[in-house]
Design an enzyme around this catalytic site. Structure first.
Site, PDB file in Angstrom:
ATOM      1  N   HIS A 198       0.853  -1.119   0.018  1.00 55.12           N
ATOM      2  CA  HIS A 198       0.039   0.053   0.118  1.00 55.12           C
ATOM      3  C   HIS A 198       0.867   1.114  -0.084  1.00 55.12           C
ATOM      4  O   HIS A 198       2.101   1.324   0.401  1.00 55.12           O
ATOM      5  CB  HIS A 198      -0.950  -0.072   1.159  1.00 55.12           C
ATOM      6  CG  HIS A 198      -0.167   0.208   2.620  1.00 55.12           C
ATOM      7  ND1 HIS A 198      -0.231  -1.025   3.168  1.00 55.12           N
ATOM      8  CD2 HIS A 198       0.042   0.883   3.340  1.00 55.12           C
ATOM      9  CE1 HIS A 198       0.425  -0.707   4.484  1.00 55.12           C
ATOM     10  NE2 HIS A 198       0.443   0.638   4.531  1.00 55.12           N
TER      11      HIS A 198
ATOM     12  N   HIS B 173       3.837   7.072   3.733  1.00 58.69           N
ATOM     13  CA  HIS B 173       4.733   5.989   3.490  1.00 58.69           C
ATOM     14  C   HIS B 173       4.440   4.985   2.519  1.00 58.69           C
ATOM     15  O   HIS B 173       3.248   5.022   1.826  1.00 58.69           O
ATOM     16  CB  HIS B 173       5.259   5.314   4.984  1.00 58.69           C
ATOM     17  CG  HIS B 173       3.659   4.616   5.298  1.00 58.69           C
ATOM     18  ND1 HIS B 173       2.811   5.221   6.220  1.00 58.69           N
ATOM     19  CD2 HIS B 173       3.422   3.191   4.992  1.00 58.69           C
ATOM     20  CE1 HIS B 173       1.999   4.023   6.543  1.00 58.69           C
ATOM     21  NE2 HIS B 173       2.291   3.232   5.974  1.00 58.69           N
TER      22      HIS B 173
ATOM     23  N   GLU C  49       7.343   1.235   4.873  1.00 57.37           N
ATOM     24  CA  GLU C  49       7.022   0.248   5.659  1.00 57.37           C
ATOM     25  C   GLU C  49       7.515  -1.140   5.119  1.00 57.37           C
ATOM     26  O   GLU C  49       7.086  -1.342   3.975  1.00 57.37           O
ATOM     27  CB  GLU C  49       5.727   0.184   5.993  1.00 57.37           C
ATOM     28  CG  GLU C  49       5.029  -0.788   6.648  1.00 57.37           C
ATOM     29  CD  GLU C  49       3.397  -0.627   6.936  1.00 57.37           C
ATOM     30  OE1 GLU C  49       2.989   0.666   6.817  1.00 57.37           O
ATOM     31  OE2 GLU C  49       2.563  -1.507   6.619  1.00 57.37           O
TER      32      GLU C  49
HETATM   33 ZN    ZN Z   1       1.244   1.269   6.093  1.00 54.66          ZN
END
Ligand code: ZN
Length: 142
Positions: free
Chosen positions: A13, A83, A132
């Site tokens: 994502h 992120h 991440e």
């Molecule tokens: Zn995330």
């Protein structure tokens, strides 16, 4: 040369931090027509979040519910890109690998808001982008 244990398999994502959740939601869900998977408020993560599917990845919209790192980010840098999350086969192994290369890991793996385990890497060690790493294993699997 041995294969990296941090080899990312896909983008899971992209996370966008916003001030006006409803306007952001309207843009991504209604103007761009992304499929809404989930909208929720997470006390654990301190955010209201929406997850919208695009291809085999998601756009995550987050708005801080109160004080914390995300509220600080928003105050300092304004709304926008927060992120990018890369899926790896095994999060602890991937973190070992990147830590071995001198990239700071921000905290122990924690449960992701949409399952699996997540950890963040220090943006100063990744040329300014908050990264991440996540996997699809539940924390109790390890
Ligand atoms: Zn995330």
């Amino acid at each position: 040369m041995s294969e990296s244990r941090a080899k990312a398999t896909r983008v899971d994502h992209i996370s966008i931090v916003v001030e006006d959740f409803d306007r952001a939601y309207d843009f991504y869900a209604n103007q761009l027509g992304l499929e809404v998977l989930k909208v929720e408020e997470s006390e654990l993560h301190g955010v209201k979040a929406a997850f919208l599917k695009i291809g085999d990845m998601m756009i995550e919209i987050i708005r801080p519910l109160g004080e914390g790192p995300i509220a600080d980010f928003l105050a300092k840098r304004g709304p926008g890109f927060h992120h990018v999350a890369f899926e790896v086969p095994d999060l602890p192994e991937a973190l070992d690998e990147v830590a071995g290369a001198g990239i700071r890991v921000l905290g122990e793996p924690k449960p992701g808001i949409h399952g699996g385990r997540i950890s963040f890497l220090h943006p100063k060690d990744t040329q300014g982008t908050m990264v991440e790493l996540c996997d699809t294993k539940e924390p109790e699997d390890s």
